[in-house]
Motif scaffolding. Structure first.
Motif, mmCIF file in Angstrom:
data_model
loop_
_atom_site.group_PDB
_atom_site.id
_atom_site.type_symbol
_atom_site.label_atom_id
_atom_site.label_comp_id
_atom_site.label_asym_id
_atom_site.label_seq_id
_atom_site.Cartn_x
_atom_site.Cartn_y
_atom_site.Cartn_z
ATOM 1 N N LEU A 237 -29.308 3.344 3.046
ATOM 2 C CA LEU A 237 -29.692 4.161 1.884
ATOM 3 C C LEU A 237 -29.194 5.594 2.040
ATOM 4 C CD1 LEU A 237 -33.281 2.810 1.115
ATOM 5 C CD2 LEU A 237 -31.073 2.041 0.270
ATOM 6 N N ILE A 240 -25.674 5.693 0.888
ATOM 7 C CA ILE A 240 -25.588 5.723 -0.583
ATOM 8 C C ILE A 240 -25.896 7.128 -1.096
ATOM 9 C CG2 ILE A 240 -26.675 4.880 -2.713
ATOM 10 C CD1 ILE A 240 -26.955 2.147 -1.306
ATOM 11 N N ALA A 241 -26.929 7.730 -0.527
ATOM 12 C CA ALA A 241 -27.294 9.091 -0.954
ATOM 13 C C ALA A 241 -26.157 10.076 -0.675
ATOM 14 C CB ALA A 241 -28.573 9.542 -0.240
ATOM 15 N N VAL A 246 -16.629 3.281 -0.148
ATOM 16 C CA VAL A 246 -16.165 2.015 0.418
ATOM 17 C C VAL A 246 -16.835 1.800 1.774
ATOM 18 C CG1 VAL A 246 -14.177 0.774 1.390
ATOM 19 C CG2 VAL A 246 -13.931 1.988 -0.782
ATOM 20 N N LEU A 265 -26.422 -3.605 -2.290
ATOM 21 C CA LEU A 265 -26.752 -2.440 -3.123
ATOM 22 C C LEU A 265 -25.557 -1.660 -3.656
ATOM 23 C CD1 LEU A 265 -29.808 -0.897 -1.213
ATOM 24 C CD2 LEU A 265 -29.828 -2.351 -3.247
ATOM 25 N N ARG A 268 -24.205 -1.605 -7.279
ATOM 26 C CA ARG A 268 -25.027 -0.919 -8.289
ATOM 27 C C ARG A 268 -24.591 0.528 -8.468
ATOM 28 N NH1 ARG A 268 -31.186 -2.772 -6.948
ATOM 29 N NH2 ARG A 268 -31.652 -1.050 -8.359
ATOM 30 N N PHE A 269 -23.911 1.033 -7.469
ATOM 31 C CA PHE A 269 -23.455 2.431 -7.530
ATOM 32 C C PHE A 269 -21.940 2.511 -7.713
ATOM 33 C CE2 PHE A 269 -27.393 2.186 -5.317
ATOM 34 C CZ PHE A 269 -28.114 3.276 -5.748
ATOM 35 N N GLY A 270 -21.340 1.375 -8.051
ATOM 36 C CA GLY A 270 -19.878 1.348 -8.196
ATOM 37 C C GLY A 270 -19.152 1.330 -6.866
ATOM 38 N N GLY A 271 -19.899 1.160 -5.789
ATOM 39 C CA GLY A 271 -19.283 1.154 -4.457
ATOM 40 C C GLY A 271 -18.731 -0.216 -4.104
ATOM 41 N N PHE A 370 -32.112 8.253 7.958
ATOM 42 C CA PHE A 370 -31.730 8.604 6.580
ATOM 43 C C PHE A 370 -31.089 9.994 6.535
ATOM 44 C CE2 PHE A 370 -32.385 10.296 2.334
ATOM 45 C CZ PHE A 370 -31.975 9.237 1.532
ATOM 46 N N LEU B 268 -18.610 -5.782 -9.711
ATOM 47 C CA LEU B 268 -19.099 -4.501 -10.240
ATOM 48 C C LEU B 268 -19.506 -4.664 -11.706
ATOM 49 C CD1 LEU B 268 -16.590 -1.880 -8.765
ATOM 50 C CD2 LEU B 268 -18.807 -2.574 -7.895
ATOM 51 N N SER B 271 -23.100 -6.097 -12.369
ATOM 52 C CA SER B 271 -24.257 -5.209 -12.347
ATOM 53 C C SER B 271 -24.231 -4.428 -13.661
ATOM 54 C CB SER B 271 -24.195 -4.259 -11.149
ATOM 55 O OG SER B 271 -22.985 -3.559 -11.139
ATOM 56 N N LYS B 275 -27.930 -0.267 -14.214
ATOM 57 C CA LYS B 275 -28.091 -0.406 -12.762
ATOM 58 C C LYS B 275 -26.945 0.282 -12.034
ATOM 59 C CE LYS B 275 -30.860 -4.462 -11.675
ATOM 60 N NZ LYS B 275 -30.804 -5.843 -11.228
ATOM 61 N N ARG B 276 -25.753 0.142 -12.599
ATOM 62 C CA ARG B 276 -24.590 0.684 -11.923
ATOM 63 C C ARG B 276 -24.664 2.206 -11.843
ATOM 64 N NH1 ARG B 276 -18.321 -1.167 -12.849
ATOM 65 N NH2 ARG B 276 -17.449 0.437 -11.514
ATOM 66 N N LEU B 280 -31.297 5.506 -6.941
ATOM 67 C CA LEU B 280 -31.800 5.302 -5.585
ATOM 68 C C LEU B 280 -33.330 5.279 -5.568
ATOM 69 C CD1 LEU B 280 -30.438 4.808 -2.903
ATOM 70 C CD2 LEU B 280 -30.318 7.258 -2.524
#
Lengths: 649, 288
Positions: A237, A240-241, A246, A265, A268-271, A370, B268, B271, B275-276, B280
């Motif tokens: 996490l 991600i923060a 990648v 996860l 969800r963040f485009g990673g 973290f 990608l 999702s 969500k994308r 956090l």
């Protein structure tokens, strides 16, 4: 950086041993919400489920939990254990000796029997050959296996029978346990729920006649706000923060769940996450992705770092930011994949050919996992250097309650990028005052350059002339000062504990911080002072903080979990300071007990004086207390005694 | 009108190769291909390993990453993942590709990473002065070149591997062979490989004039594929690859399948946009 974050008040000197009167107190005077429980069995016997569920229940009752596991290296079978320490305030470590030991079979009883306090509580399945080791313990035979097989529908129900028994002995609110069962199993159907509830009830009933004697009780407290998290999840996490783009990794114990978590996860963040074909490929992919402009990282354990070493040199040479998470385990070679050790420090700092500067960070606890992950990315981006992040088996498998991170409070740093003007006559490796030069990336800049592992000139073209090698070596090493300056500005990369005025100092790193703090607290109760500087930035060293700490010290001991005293050697070599080394190399973490023993030793206490106190410290504070020598002091535990070594230069 | 004429792709650095080295032609064909394909040097990354041929990025205008020995494919995979819009080309020699880097080839191929992998095969280690490589010809008659190298002074007793058959079996979606003495065809092969969406492999026979001069041998072994071969026919391609007596020049195999980028993008896309956006805090809540 050198401010005293927390100072332990020194307790008034009391008689070191104050045996309680055997008649003092009644049966209802129990120790409330303060207990260390270990559940031991074979892998597949339900040890983990029992422990995990008990931990959740205790957490929901408002207690703070410190969770540790020891796993066999096998998938199924082999001795494993799950330990929970519960308290109303956050336990600093897993503790020293056990209040309650639950054994599912004789093999694990033989392994763990010496860890039970002399007057602790032993709960054992019928086949355990209980011996004199625990002669003064409260001993209860509970035929877990028989109950499970004959009454609860099969051997697999053993975990629920055990959970019911432990919860019953501790007076845990039945509703909370039953509620958890519903939560976990309702979706699997009524039959499963009923079977589990039956197991619980049978376990409770099996111990109902004993609960009066057990000196512990769990009472409900106001529930605490926060997140219950392990180290690997906190790392994931944190990444991600920090804005990771990648992640590439290869499965390895105990780091795999970082890869698994991010695989789940990051989309969800485009990673983007990829499981590489090996650790060399992992770091190769990371370097490619970072070169192309994204923050990138990998996770592994010691064997993987060994494989990555050549590319760590490339990252250092070509000045490519990247973060390598190393969940350390016992080494060398395959070593002890499921045991605790802090022995990758040399590899992290020095690994590789040539002079290849890099950042090395070591978190001490889940909160650090973290926070310091974000700092690992920050330092790597800021210095354009590989950053190694040394967690360990203990942190990977620990579980703690941490406050929910306030994401706005974190500083996020990105690599320096060239201005439009700089791009006109772009020098990727321009010699600057700090050594840091702006990093272009393909596609969005009207320029191009070659990143190379060859020595190069300011433009990146191969250049092996004497001047180029000298100047570029300077440049790469100069950037370490950027990290030192940042650490000093932040003040969070070294932490003090204990009595700053004490002339006895301990230097620690990694997950040993809590056990040392607890030992200092215990010593303070005996009027013995000690202070601690816990270092999180392992390379470059926060030299100013270390030298300030050393100013009033007569004795400095570096306590760490490896055979050769790697941090002690680093301090001697880098700062030319005399330090003693106190090491443990058994695959297990330090206990506060062992470190307290050291503090007593440094205060000149001989064993005649220290042993009774150590017994007292480790004793159940209950009317059943029996003065008895602790394991390890009468030769019962030679392995442990032999594993701890003090060396002096 | 091309984006840049071929000669504009030259950098100031002069190639370090020996006179007569096949790699000069490999590089020249690349200048031509870049010009013909309107390659924007700022949107192109050439990744190379270690060896004579791996110096190539230094001599051509584009972004470049001269990595360590044998690790080009993972690095190129990372570059492409980070920015799928980049044109990514990987260069290396037979040692870099098939010896130290051999473990990465099946994985780049099965992932179908959209990169072009050009292996300049001279059947010898040139930079380190003449040691055996995985494609050095053997005493049993397979492969090209000297059967005595500095590391096989009593004769090369190991058989060479078959790069074409290997690539086909690993699932590469574009497999071709060129020859440095046939620069026009080489340019055409580069064009086709770079245009191909997916993992493209080109083996370029590129003799070393100093340690393994094989021009005559190769000249005698080559047969250009001219129209009679259907590159979508895997079995026909395999038959060509297994013909160890002949060096068939041209596109041996080509097939379209989803690339790594396609596959990642589909995850990608699954999702949902909300969500994308990636909250956090919602994830933290699952730890309460």
């Amino acid at each position: 950086m050198n401010e005293i974050l927390e100072q332990t008040p020194v307790a008034p000197l009391e008689a070191p041993v104050a045996p309680l009167d055997a008649t003092q107190g009644g049966m209802d005077e129990k120790i409330v919400n303060n207990v260390i429980i270990r559940i031991a069995g074979d892998g597949g016997e339900g040890v983990r489920t029992t422990g995990e569920f008990l931990g959740i229940v205790l957490g929901r009752l408002g207690l703070e939990i410190f969770k540790t596991e020891s796993l066999p290296a096998e998938i199924k079978g082999g001795p494993s254990m799950f330990q929970l320490r519960a308290g109303e305030t956050k336990p600093k470590s897993q503790g020293s000796y056990l209040d309650i030991l639950v054994c599912f079979n004789d093999e694990v009883y033989q392994i763990h029997k010496a860890d039970l306090k002399p007057n602790g509580v032993l709960i054992y399945d019928s086949d355990c050959q209980v011996d004199d080791t625990n002669e003064n313990a409260l001993k209860f035979e509970v035929p877990f296996t028989d109950i499970a097989k004959k009454e609860a529908g099969g051997a697999r129900a053993k975990n629920m029978v055990a959970l019911g028994a432990i919860a019953g002995l501790l007076h845990v609110d039945t509703d909370v346990v039953d509620h958890l069962i519903h939560q976990k199993f309702d979706r699997k159907g009524e039959k499963i729920v009923e079977a589990n509830l039956l197991g619980l009830r049978l376990g409770r009933e099996a111990v109902s006649h004993m609960t009066g004697e057990v000196p512990f009780r769990i009472e409900r407290r106001a529930s605490k706000e926060g997140l219950i998290m392990g180290g690997n999840d906190a790392v994931a996490l944190g990444a991600i923060a920090a804005g990771i783009g990648v992640f590439a990794g290869y499965p390895i114990t105990p780091a795999s769940t970082i890869l698994e978590k991010l695989a789940a996860l990051m989309p969800r963040f485009g990673g983007k996450v990829i499981q590489a074909e090996d650790e060399i490929a992992s770091l190769g992919m990371v370097l490619g992705a970072s070169y192309a402009g994204l923050k990138a990282a990998t996770s592994t354990s010691g064997p993987g770092v060994s494989l990555m070493i050549e590319e760590i040199g490339l990252a250092s040479m070509a000045e490519i930011p990247c973060v390598i998470f190393d969940a350390q385990r016992g080494g060398p070679s395959t070593g002890l994949p499921t045991k605790q050790e802090q022995s990758d420090l040399n590899l992290a700092i020095y690994g590789g050919h040539g002079d290849a500067p890099r950042i090395v960070l070591a978190p001490a606890n889940i909160q650090d996992c973290f926070d310091m992950t974000i700092e690992a990315f920050n330092l790597s981006e800021m210095c354009q250097m590989p950053t190694l992040f040394l967690t360990d088996f203990y942190l990977a498998n620990a579980g703690e309650l941490i406050p929910e991170p306030d994401l706005d409070s974190y500083e996020i740093i990105n690599r320096a990028r060239p201005t439009a003007e700089q791009l006109q006559n772009y020098k990727r490796f321009e010699l600057t005052e700090t050594g840091v030069s702006p990093m272009a990336k393909p596609f969005d800049d009207a320029t191009f350059y070659i990143a190379t592992g060859l020595e190069h000139n300011e433009r990146g073209n191969p250049d092996i002339s004497p001047a180029a090698h000298r100047k570029m070596s300077d440049k790469r090493h100069q950037k370490l000062q950027v990290a030192v300056d940042y650490a000093e500005r932040k003040g969070t990369f070294a932490r003090h504990y204990g009595d700053a005025n004490s002339d006895i100092g301990f230097l620690t790193w990694g997950s040993t911080e809590g056990a040392m703090q607890e030992a200092i607290d215990l010593a303070a109760q005996q009027g013995l002072s000690a202070s601690q500087l816990h270092v999180l930035l392992m390379n470059p060293l926060p030299e100013r903080a270390i030298r300030e700490f050393l100013q009033n010290k007569k004795t400095v001991v570096v306590a760490e979990l490896n055979y050769t005293g790697q941090f002690a050697q680093r301090l001697r070599a880098a700062l030319n300071i005399p330090v003693d080394s106190f090491t443990k190399c058994t695959g297990q973490p330090f206990t506060p007990y062992e470190l307290l023993q050291q503090i007593m030793f440094l205060h000149g206490w001989d064993t005649d004086k220290s042993d009774p106190v150590l017994s007292q410290v480790a004793r159940v504070q209950h009317q059943r207390q029996v003065p008895a020598p602790m394991p390890g002091h009468d030769g019962q535990d030679e392995a442990m005694a032999g594993a701890v070594a003090v060396s002096r230069i | 009108m091309p984006f840049m004429p071929a000669k504009e792709y030259k950098t100031e650095a002069k190639p370090i190769w020996c006179p007569g080295c096949g790699d000069f032609a490999v590089l020249a064909a690349m200048y031509n291909s870049f010009s013909e394909l309107d390659i924007d040097p700022t949107k192109t990354v050439i990744v190379s390993g270690i060896g004579c041929s791996s110096r190539l990025p230094v001599f051509i205008k584009s972004y470049g990453f001269h990595t360590v020995h044998g690790r080009t494919l993972p690095v190129a995979t990372g570059v492409k993942m980070a920015n799928p819009e980049l044109t990514v080309i990987v260069t290396g020699g037979d040692g870099d590709a098939f010896a130290i880097g051999g473990g990465h080839i099946p994985h780049a191929a099965r992932r179908n990473v959209d990169i072009t992998y050009i292996v300049m095969d001279n059947f010898i280690y040139g930079l380190t002065k003449g040691q055996t490589s995985p494609t050095t010809g053997s005493q049993s008659g397979l492969g090209h070149g000297f059967k005595l190298t500095t590391t096989s002074p009593h004769g090369q007793y190991e058989d060479p591997l078959n790069p074409m058959a290997m690539m086909l079996v690993y699932g590469a979606s574009f497999v071709a062979r060129g020859y440095s003495s046939k620069p026009k065809q080489l340019t055409q092969l580069y064009n086709a490989a770079i245009r191909h969406r997916g993992f493209s492999f080109i083996q370029v026979l590129s003799p070393c004039v100093v340690f393994n001069k094989t021009y005559d041998e190769i000249d005698a072994a080559i047969i250009p594929l001219e129209g009679q071969h259907d590159p979508t026919d895997f079995k026909a391609a395999m038959n060509l690859a297994l013909d160890t007596q002949t060096e068939h020049l041209g596109i041996i195999y080509q097939n379209e399948k989803p690339t790594l980028d396609d596959r990642i993008e589909s995850i990608l896309a699954k999702s949902n946009p909300e969500k994308r956006a990636g909250d956090l805090k919602k994830i933290f809540a699952s730890y309460k």
